[in-house]
Design a protein around this motif. Structure first.
Motif, PDB file in Angstrom:
ATOM      1  N   LEU A 163       0.839  -1.195   0.000  1.00 34.88           N
ATOM      2  CA  LEU A 163       0.000   0.000   0.000  1.00 34.88           C
ATOM      3  C   LEU A 163       0.875   1.248   0.000  1.00 34.88           C
ATOM      4  CD1 LEU A 163      -1.952  -2.271   0.795  1.00 34.88           C
ATOM      5  CD2 LEU A 163      -3.072  -0.673   2.351  1.00 34.88           C
TER       6      LEU A 163
ATOM      7  N   GLU B 273       1.249   5.454   0.641  1.00 39.58           N
ATOM      8  CA  GLU B 273       0.662   6.541   1.423  1.00 39.58           C
ATOM      9  C   GLU B 273       0.178   7.646   0.493  1.00 39.58           C
ATOM     10  OE1 GLU B 273       1.488   9.345   5.331  1.00 39.58           O
ATOM     11  OE2 GLU B 273       3.081   8.064   4.526  1.00 39.58           O
TER      12      GLU B 273
ATOM     13  N   LEU C  57      -4.254   4.991  11.191  1.00 45.34           N
ATOM     14  CA  LEU C  57      -4.123   4.767   9.758  1.00 45.34           C
ATOM     15  C   LEU C  57      -5.500   4.517   9.162  1.00 45.34           C
ATOM     16  CD1 LEU C  57      -1.113   2.280   9.772  1.00 45.34           C
ATOM     17  CD2 LEU C  57      -1.037   4.769   9.618  1.00 45.34           C
ATOM     18  N   HIS C  58      -5.821   5.221   8.085  1.00 39.23           N
ATOM     19  CA  HIS C  58      -7.052   4.985   7.338  1.00 39.23           C
ATOM     20  C   HIS C  58      -6.675   4.258   6.056  1.00 39.23           C
ATOM     21  CE1 HIS C  58      -9.532   7.587   9.942  1.00 39.23           C
ATOM     22  NE2 HIS C  58      -8.387   8.209  10.113  1.00 39.23           N
ATOM     23  N   VAL C  59      -7.265   3.093   5.843  1.00 41.26           N
ATOM     24  CA  VAL C  59      -6.794   2.179   4.814  1.00 41.26           C
ATOM     25  C   VAL C  59      -7.877   1.924   3.778  1.00 41.26           C
ATOM     26  CG1 VAL C  59      -5.930  -0.154   4.381  1.00 41.26           C
ATOM     27  CG2 VAL C  59      -5.230   1.075   6.450  1.00 41.26           C
ATOM     28  N   ASP C  60      -7.510   2.044   2.501  1.00 48.84           N
ATOM     29  CA  ASP C  60      -8.350   1.627   1.379  1.00 48.84           C
ATOM     30  C   ASP C  60      -7.583   0.526   0.662  1.00 48.84           C
ATOM     31  OD1 ASP C  60      -9.812   1.250  -0.916  1.00 48.84           O
ATOM     32  OD2 ASP C  60     -10.150   3.389  -1.291  1.00 48.84           O
TER      33      ASP C  60
ATOM     34  N   TYR D 262      -3.287   4.345   1.718  1.00 40.45           N
ATOM     35  CA  TYR D 262      -3.634   4.650   3.101  1.00 40.45           C
ATOM     36  C   TYR D 262      -3.213   6.081   3.388  1.00 40.45           C
ATOM     37  CZ  TYR D 262       1.298   4.188   4.462  1.00 40.45           C
ATOM     38  OH  TYR D 262       2.652   4.348   4.589  1.00 40.45           O
TER      39      TYR D 262
ATOM     40  N   ARG E 246      -2.767   8.994   6.979  1.00 41.10           N
ATOM     41  CA  ARG E 246      -2.632   9.081   8.434  1.00 41.10           C
ATOM     42  C   ARG E 246      -3.202  10.400   8.937  1.00 41.10           C
ATOM     43  NH1 ARG E 246       3.258   9.007  10.091  1.00 41.10           N
ATOM     44  NH2 ARG E 246       3.649  10.030   8.096  1.00 41.10           N
TER      45      ARG E 246
END
Length: 272
Positions: free
Chosen positions: A89, A91, A131-134, A140, A142
């Motif tokens: 992933l 950032e 952390l926000h994750v797609d 992702y 932060r």
């Protein structure tokens, strides 16, 4: 995840001074204790002392870890659907702090919400990142941690929540904050975060713990409670505690001496 237990990475029991981390992903059926499949390589990482969390009952997210040479801050996701496979992933720019990530090992990751994709990473001395994750878009971002409630389990797990609540209400679990730890395990059970074992920093000897702590988020600010372990053989470091149905199951890790590896899977009995 999907009624299965996923085990990724780790170290073989070895007398080598610098054992090489594993890159295998093992899918285990807890009902039969049979291994359904083993995924080796495939362009994925080989890690130990990493954090991992399931997302949307489809992806296994792996955060940080030790690759045999250094601590990493990278995020990888394994897709169990369709052709599947590993993906790193990236950032997303503009998604909060752009300060360089610190390499992480011996930390924990806790899913806060499926809707927001939030993952909390606990590092040494309890510093936090959110952390926000797609995972589908392989990205992702932060931002500073925000308080929030975890999703309540749907179906399985409600009886476990009631047992943890009874431990607190009955006084069986006493108010106490955990000390600085590493290589512990933490998992969410409804409004509770359950922390087990780990290596204690402020002891010169007998550093492997078997205490179980419960963090109760039902009150403002939250509160810690402790259940002291009575079985010294169940001291664990580098292990994982998982919610399987209505039970907490302990898998892997090193034992009381901090060196011997344990291949067994245990169910933690909670007597109220």
């Amino acid at each position: 995840m999907g009624g299965k237990v996923l085990v990724f990475g780790g170290l073989r029991g070895s007398a080598e001074p610098r054992p090489v981390p594993l890159g295998d992903l093992v899918v285990l059926d807890p009902a039969t204790l049979e291994v359904e499949r083993v995924v080796s390589g495939g362009g994925g990482p080989a890690l130990s002392h990493h954090g991992s969390v399931p997302l949307h009952d489809r992806w296994l997210l792996v955060v940080g870890g030790w690759d045999g040479r250094r601590r990493l801050s990278a995020l990888h996701a394994y897709d169990l659907a369709g052709a599947g496979g590993w993906a790193r992933l990236e950032e997303e720019e503009g998604g909060g702090s752009r300060a360089p990530h610190a390499g992480l090992s011996g930390h924990t990751c806790t899913k806060v919400s499926d809707r927001e994709g939030g993952v909390r990473t606990q590092r040494r001395f309890a510093s936090l990142d959110t952390l926000h994750v797609d995972a589908a878009a392989r990205r992702y971002w932060r931002n500073p941690p925000n308080p929030g409630r975890s999703d309540e389990p749907k179906g399985n797990g409600r009886g476990l929540i009631e047992r943890l609540s009874s431990l607190i209400a009955s006084g069986s679990a006493s108010p106490r904050t955990p000390r600085a730890l590493r290589h512990h395990s933490m998992t969410l059970v409804g409004p509770f975060a359950v922390l087990d074992g780990g290596e204690c920093f402020n002891k010169a000897s007998d550093t492997v713990c078997n205490d179980l702590f419960i963090y109760d988020t039902r009150t403002a600010g939250g509160r810690w409670y402790q259940l002291s372990g009575t079985d010294s053989e169940m001291k664990r470091v580098g292990h994982r505690v998982l919610v399987v149905g209505e039970n907490l199951c302990l898998i892997g890790g090193r034992g009381p001496d901090g060196t011997s590896c344990s291949p067994e899977i245990y169910t933690l009995e909670i007597n109220t």
